[in-house]
Design a protein around this motif. Structure first.
Motif, short mmCIF file in Angstrom:
data_model
loop_
_atom_site.label_atom_id
_atom_site.label_comp_id
_atom_site.label_asym_id
_atom_site.label_seq_id
_atom_site.Cartn_x
_atom_site.Cartn_y
_atom_site.Cartn_z
N ALA A 244 0.83 -1.21 0.00
CA ALA A 244 0.00 0.00 0.00
C ALA A 244 0.86 1.26 0.00
O ALA A 244 0.49 2.27 -0.60
CB ALA A 244 -0.94 0.00 1.21
N VAL A 247 1.72 1.64 -3.64
CA VAL A 247 0.56 2.05 -4.43
C VAL A 247 0.19 3.49 -4.15
O VAL A 247 -0.07 4.29 -5.07
CB VAL A 247 -0.64 1.11 -4.15
CG1 VAL A 247 -1.92 1.65 -4.78
CG2 VAL A 247 -0.34 -0.30 -4.67
N ASN A 248 0.14 3.87 -2.87
CA ASN A 248 -0.25 5.24 -2.51
C ASN A 248 0.83 6.26 -2.83
O ASN A 248 0.53 7.38 -3.24
CB ASN A 248 -0.58 5.32 -1.02
CG ASN A 248 -1.85 4.58 -0.64
OD1 ASN A 248 -2.61 4.17 -1.51
ND2 ASN A 248 -2.08 4.41 0.65
N ASN A 251 2.01 4.89 -7.11
CA ASN A 251 0.95 4.57 -8.06
C ASN A 251 1.50 4.14 -9.42
O ASN A 251 1.18 4.71 -10.45
CB ASN A 251 0.02 5.77 -8.22
CG ASN A 251 -1.28 5.46 -8.96
OD1 ASN A 251 -1.89 6.36 -9.52
ND2 ASN A 251 -1.71 4.21 -8.98
N LEU A 276 -4.04 -5.42 1.51
CA LEU A 276 -3.66 -4.24 0.73
C LEU A 276 -4.83 -3.28 0.59
O LEU A 276 -4.67 -2.05 0.70
CB LEU A 276 -3.16 -4.71 -0.65
CG LEU A 276 -2.90 -3.69 -1.75
CD1 LEU A 276 -1.93 -2.62 -1.30
CD2 LEU A 276 -2.37 -4.39 -2.99
N GLN A 277 -6.02 -3.81 0.38
CA GLN A 277 -7.20 -2.97 0.23
C GLN A 277 -7.50 -2.15 1.49
O GLN A 277 -8.13 -1.09 1.41
CB GLN A 277 -8.42 -3.83 -0.12
CG GLN A 277 -8.40 -4.38 -1.54
CD GLN A 277 -9.57 -5.31 -1.79
OE1 GLN A 277 -9.82 -6.25 -1.04
NE2 GLN A 277 -10.31 -5.05 -2.86
N TYR A 279 -5.42 -0.52 3.24
CA TYR A 279 -4.51 0.61 3.39
C TYR A 279 -4.35 1.46 2.13
O TYR A 279 -3.92 2.62 2.21
CB TYR A 279 -3.12 0.11 3.82
CG TYR A 279 -3.15 -0.66 5.11
CD1 TYR A 279 -3.33 0.00 6.33
CD2 TYR A 279 -3.01 -2.05 5.12
CE1 TYR A 279 -3.36 -0.71 7.53
CE2 TYR A 279 -3.04 -2.76 6.31
CZ TYR A 279 -3.21 -2.08 7.51
OH TYR A 279 -3.25 -2.78 8.69
N ALA A 280 -4.63 0.90 0.97
CA ALA A 280 -4.39 1.63 -0.28
C ALA A 280 -5.59 2.47 -0.68
O ALA A 280 -6.75 2.10 -0.42
CB ALA A 280 -4.06 0.64 -1.40
N LEU A 285 -5.26 1.84 -6.31
CA LEU A 285 -5.15 0.40 -6.43
C LEU A 285 -5.77 -0.10 -7.74
O LEU A 285 -5.24 -1.00 -8.39
CB LEU A 285 -5.83 -0.26 -5.24
CG LEU A 285 -5.68 -1.77 -5.07
CD1 LEU A 285 -4.22 -2.18 -5.08
CD2 LEU A 285 -6.36 -2.23 -3.78
#
Length: 320
Positions: A244, A247-248, A251, A276-277, A279-280, A285
């Motif tokens: 995450a 991703v954050n 990206n 992951l979902q 925190y991202a 995501l």
């Protein structure tokens, strides 16, 4: 591939210098691995990694000569920071400490008479995946390699992101727990201390009160051992949080998780994604394609060949 190599009479040698094993390969310009060799890193005893590197390179050079091929460059990946411009190893190379400060590119070039390029092993791996592998041609790629340690490589718009001091991509040392486990880097609570093969084995050994490997922990969790199941749950949680951050914060278009532990992580992909979902950012995501890709020695030596091509092109390009 051999016919293509013989027609071109050109080849490259890629080397993966690890804390345990040194692997080398004779590679074509399009990433086909035609011959490979490997030895324990310290097969001649402590402090002998450079001698091992020269041995495996010599074997690959002989393989090239046997088919009339000229080796045009050697690319070496090492598990630490590197001044890639000069081919000098930094001080942060915990798994092969005798290389700290070593002018590895110049040393190998003097012995072989061939141009040599050196970089962090995950930077090299990322170049291999970008040029020849799972992320070929990606505009923005992040590779997270989970093995003995945890490293990262970042490629954006055709450029390897090395950072000002060679620390670009050190994603294994993102802190995910401020009061967490002590890390080899001197920090605390780094992602590496929860997901690397070394640390999974250490945590398993502590909790089971007997020596186990990371592979043992995953196997016993699958067999129903509750202690190992709890530990694997923690690994999935930590990795989800670490991904995450990527991703954050970045990206990327593609995010590849690879390395020696990736084979054990592949069946846990859904569980990791669930964490992951948590925190991202949802939209970040959605726009990042994430894949767990088990690593082979072919992919690491192909990375060395990719490094040669990348550096040859970069150094020839006009200064802008």
């Amino acid at each position: 591939p051999l016919r293509e190599l013989l027609m071109s009479k050109r080849g490259l040698i890629g080397v993966d210098l690890g804390g345990t094993v040194v692997a080398a390969g004779l590679v074509t310009a399009d990433g086909q691995v035609l011959a490979q060799a490997q030895d324990p890193t310290h097969t001649r005893g402590p402090g002998t990694a450079v001698a091992t590197v020269l041995d495996v390179i010599q074997r690959m050079h002989k393989a090239a000569c046997a088919v009339g091929v000229t080796v045009e460059g050697i690319g070496i990946g090492v598990p630490g920071t590197v001044d890639a411009e000069r081919g000098v190893i930094g001080q942060d190379i915990h798994y092969v400490p005798e290389l700290a400060g070593a002018p590895l590119a110049a040393t190998v070039a003097a012995e072989t008479g061939i141009p040599v390029y050196v970089d962090n092993d995950v930077n090299v791996l990322a170049l291999g995946e970008w040029m020849f592998g799972a992320a070929r041609g990606a505009r923005f790629l992040v590779v997270l390699a989970i093995g003995t340690g945890v490293g990262g490589g970042i490629i954006q718009d055709g450029r390897l992101v090395r950072g000002q001091g060679g620390f670009g991509g050190e994603l294994g040392h993102v802190p995910i727990n401020f009061d967490g486990r002590a890390c080899i880097c001197g920090g605390q609570g780094c992602l590496k201390t929860y997901v690397s093969g070394t640390d999974i084995a250490l945590m398993g050994t502590e909790r089971l009160e007997r020596n186990v490997s990371a592979a043992d922990v995953f196997r016993m969790a699958d067999e129903g051992n509750p202690t190992c199941q709890d530990l694997v749950t923690e690994v999935c949680h930590a990795l989800g949080a670490g991904l995450a951050v990527i991703v954050n914060g970045l990206n990327p278009e593609r995010l590849i998780v690879t390395g020696g532990v990736a084979e054990s992580l592949k069946p846990l992909e859904l569980r990791i994604h669930t964490q992951l979902q948590r925190y991202a950012f949802a939209r970040a995501l959605e726009s990042t394609r994430i894949e767990i890709v088990p690593q082979s020695k072919q992919s690491t030596v192909r990375g060395g060949a990719a490094l040669v091509q990348y550096e040859t092109k970069r150094r020839r390009a006009p200064i802008q």
